[in-house]
Enzyme design. Structure first.
Site, PDB file in Angstrom:
ATOM      1  N   SER A  17       0.858  -1.245   0.088  1.00  0.00           N
ATOM      2  CA  SER A  17       0.110  -0.135  -0.116  1.00  0.00           C
ATOM      3  C   SER A  17       0.760   1.283  -0.118  1.00  0.00           C
ATOM      4  O   SER A  17       1.491   1.464   0.990  1.00  0.00           O
ATOM      5  CB  SER A  17      -0.859   0.077   1.204  1.00  0.00           C
ATOM      6  N   HIS A  42      -1.418  -1.323  -4.179  1.00  0.00           N
ATOM      7  CA  HIS A  42      -2.713  -0.953  -3.615  1.00  0.00           C
ATOM      8  C   HIS A  42      -2.629   0.700  -3.211  1.00  0.00           C
ATOM      9  O   HIS A  42      -1.692   1.223  -2.733  1.00  0.00           O
ATOM     10  CB  HIS A  42      -2.983  -1.448  -2.319  1.00  0.00           C
ATOM     11  N   ASP A  44      -4.916   3.639  -1.969  1.00  0.00           N
ATOM     12  CA  ASP A  44      -6.083   4.127  -1.071  1.00  0.00           C
ATOM     13  C   ASP A  44      -6.331   5.753  -1.227  1.00  0.00           C
ATOM     14  O   ASP A  44      -5.630   6.515  -1.280  1.00  0.00           O
ATOM     15  CB  ASP A  44      -5.574   4.303   0.611  1.00  0.00           C
ATOM     16  N   MET A  46      -8.924   8.612  -0.377  1.00  0.00           N
ATOM     17  CA  MET A  46      -9.931   8.951   0.679  1.00  0.00           C
ATOM     18  C   MET A  46     -10.412  10.351   0.497  1.00  0.00           C
ATOM     19  O   MET A  46      -9.363  11.261   0.034  1.00  0.00           O
ATOM     20  CB  MET A  46      -8.871   9.140   2.007  1.00  0.00           C
ATOM     21  N   HIS A  75      -8.521   1.584  -4.161  1.00  0.00           N
ATOM     22  CA  HIS A  75      -9.690   1.308  -2.905  1.00  0.00           C
ATOM     23  C   HIS A  75     -10.302   2.977  -2.690  1.00  0.00           C
ATOM     24  O   HIS A  75      -9.545   3.677  -2.152  1.00  0.00           O
ATOM     25  CB  HIS A  75      -9.104   0.748  -1.801  1.00  0.00           C
ATOM     26  N   MET A  77     -12.395   4.952  -0.705  1.00  0.00           N
ATOM     27  CA  MET A  77     -12.998   5.198   0.572  1.00  0.00           C
ATOM     28  C   MET A  77     -13.448   6.693   0.331  1.00  0.00           C
ATOM     29  O   MET A  77     -13.137   7.660   1.073  1.00  0.00           O
ATOM     30  CB  MET A  77     -11.830   5.117   1.465  1.00  0.00           C
ATOM     31  N   MET A 146     -11.852  -4.786   5.729  1.00  0.00           N
ATOM     32  CA  MET A 146     -11.018  -4.112   6.403  1.00  0.00           C
ATOM     33  C   MET A 146     -10.548  -4.756   7.682  1.00  0.00           C
ATOM     34  O   MET A 146     -11.748  -5.048   8.530  1.00  0.00           O
ATOM     35  CB  MET A 146     -11.444  -2.547   6.721  1.00  0.00           C
ATOM     36  N   GLY A 151      -8.973   4.694   7.262  1.00  0.00           N
ATOM     37  CA  GLY A 151      -8.630   6.130   7.364  1.00  0.00           C
ATOM     38  C   GLY A 151      -7.341   6.618   7.513  1.00  0.00           C
ATOM     39  O   GLY A 151      -6.708   7.249   6.937  1.00  0.00           O
ATOM     40  N   PHE A 152      -6.683   5.592   8.251  1.00  0.00           N
ATOM     41  CA  PHE A 152      -5.104   5.921   8.645  1.00  0.00           C
ATOM     42  C   PHE A 152      -4.239   4.523   8.385  1.00  0.00           C
ATOM     43  O   PHE A 152      -4.858   3.468   8.823  1.00  0.00           O
ATOM     44  CB  PHE A 152      -4.815   6.447   9.951  1.00  0.00           C
ATOM     45  N   GLY A 153      -3.099   4.783   8.196  1.00  0.00           N
ATOM     46  CA  GLY A 153      -2.229   3.591   8.067  1.00  0.00           C
ATOM     47  C   GLY A 153      -1.518   3.308   9.588  1.00  0.00           C
ATOM     48  O   GLY A 153      -1.520   4.141  10.330  1.00  0.00           O
ATOM     49  N   GLY A 154      -0.993   2.205   9.571  1.00  0.00           N
ATOM     50  CA  GLY A 154      -0.144   1.868  10.852  1.00  0.00           C
ATOM     51  C   GLY A 154      -0.881   1.320  12.083  1.00  0.00           C
ATOM     52  O   GLY A 154      -0.465   1.371  13.211  1.00  0.00           O
ATOM     53  N   ASP A 184      -6.876  -5.826   4.194  1.00  0.00           N
ATOM     54  CA  ASP A 184      -6.347  -4.790   4.618  1.00  0.00           C
ATOM     55  C   ASP A 184      -6.439  -4.184   5.842  1.00  0.00           C
ATOM     56  O   ASP A 184      -7.532  -3.830   6.355  1.00  0.00           O
ATOM     57  CB  ASP A 184      -6.799  -3.714   3.471  1.00  0.00           C
ATOM     58  N   GLY A 206       0.988  -2.260   4.044  1.00  0.00           N
ATOM     59  CA  GLY A 206       1.581  -0.913   4.156  1.00  0.00           C
ATOM     60  C   GLY A 206       2.662  -0.799   5.086  1.00  0.00           C
ATOM     61  O   GLY A 206       3.933  -0.675   4.691  1.00  0.00           O
TER      62      GLY A 206
END
Length: 229
Positions: A17, A42, A44, A46, A75, A77, A146, A151-154, A184, A206
């Protein structure tokens, strides 16, 4: 346009990602992922409404499409997906995934994606009952679960995710169609094995890849974790 993403098969696909990549070095990062044997990229998207964050637009996808041989797994979102479908298809997306929770008619959005000539996916958030996707199983090429709140990585992997993956795998088996089951959120060496065991065959990773000291090694370790080699 013809999608570069194949129909679902026995191979486990890994999609780094780019939300977690170093955008200053994005070209180099993508090149490293190609050499490491990534299957897809991938991306994302948003809109700041459906999720509390903003990310990329069609221009980035267009740039990637012209530079990489990797299929682009986009993707969406976004709150209202219909206006996004044609711009991202024209930019070079190979697969467009929309959310079951988004506004508008889900079946209509999936039908339009297919009319545009790319593969169609549907995603659900962690709190959404997997049964909501049952009516559109005949329209999708991919289902994205999901395993974090989008909304946020990590973020950390949600522990009830394997059970949800198993539910969706049963839905796929009931319709007897080759549908990718993608996961994901919080995917790393430890969780990759859990989601594949539960029935996933496409993994988005990611932070575990791009925040590693050696991203190429990190990707290969995830592949080894799910291949048993």
């Amino acid at each position: 346009m013809t999608s570069k993403i194949p129909s679902a098969n026995g191979r486990i696909s890994i999609a780094p990602s780019i939300l977690s990549a170093d955008l200053w070095q994005l070209g180099n990062e993508v090149g490293r992922m190609e050499k490491a044997g990534a299957d897809w990229l991938h991306v994302d998207i948003m809109d700041g409404h459906f999720v509390p964050n903003l990310s990329f637009g069609p221009a980035l996808v267009r740039s990637l499409s012209g530079k990489t041989t990797l299929p682009l797994d986009v993707h969406l979102m976004v709150e209202n997906p219909i206006p996004f479908l044609e711009p991202f298809t024209k930019a070079g997306a190979d697969l467009l995934t929309v959310h079951a929770e988004a506004n508008g008619n889900l079946s209509d959005a999936l039908a339009q994606i297919h009319r545009l000539g790319v593969k169609a996916g549907v995603s659900i958030k962690p709190q959404t009952d997997p049964q909501v996707i049952a009516p559109v199983l005949d329209q999708v090429d991919l289902i994205l679960i999901m395993s974090v709140h989008p909304g946020f990585g990590g973020q950390s992997f949600l522990p009830d995710s394997p059970q949800r993956i198993e539910q969706v795998r049963k839905l796929i088996q009931s319709c007897n169609r080759p549908i990718w089951l993608e996961v994901d959120g919080g995917i790393n060496i430890q969780t990759a094995h859990l989601v594949v065991q539960a029935g996933a065959n496409a993994l988005v990773a990611g932070n575990a890849i791009f925040s590693a000291e050696d991203p190429v090694l990190a990707l290969n370790q995830i592949r080894q974790a799910v291949s048993g080699k």
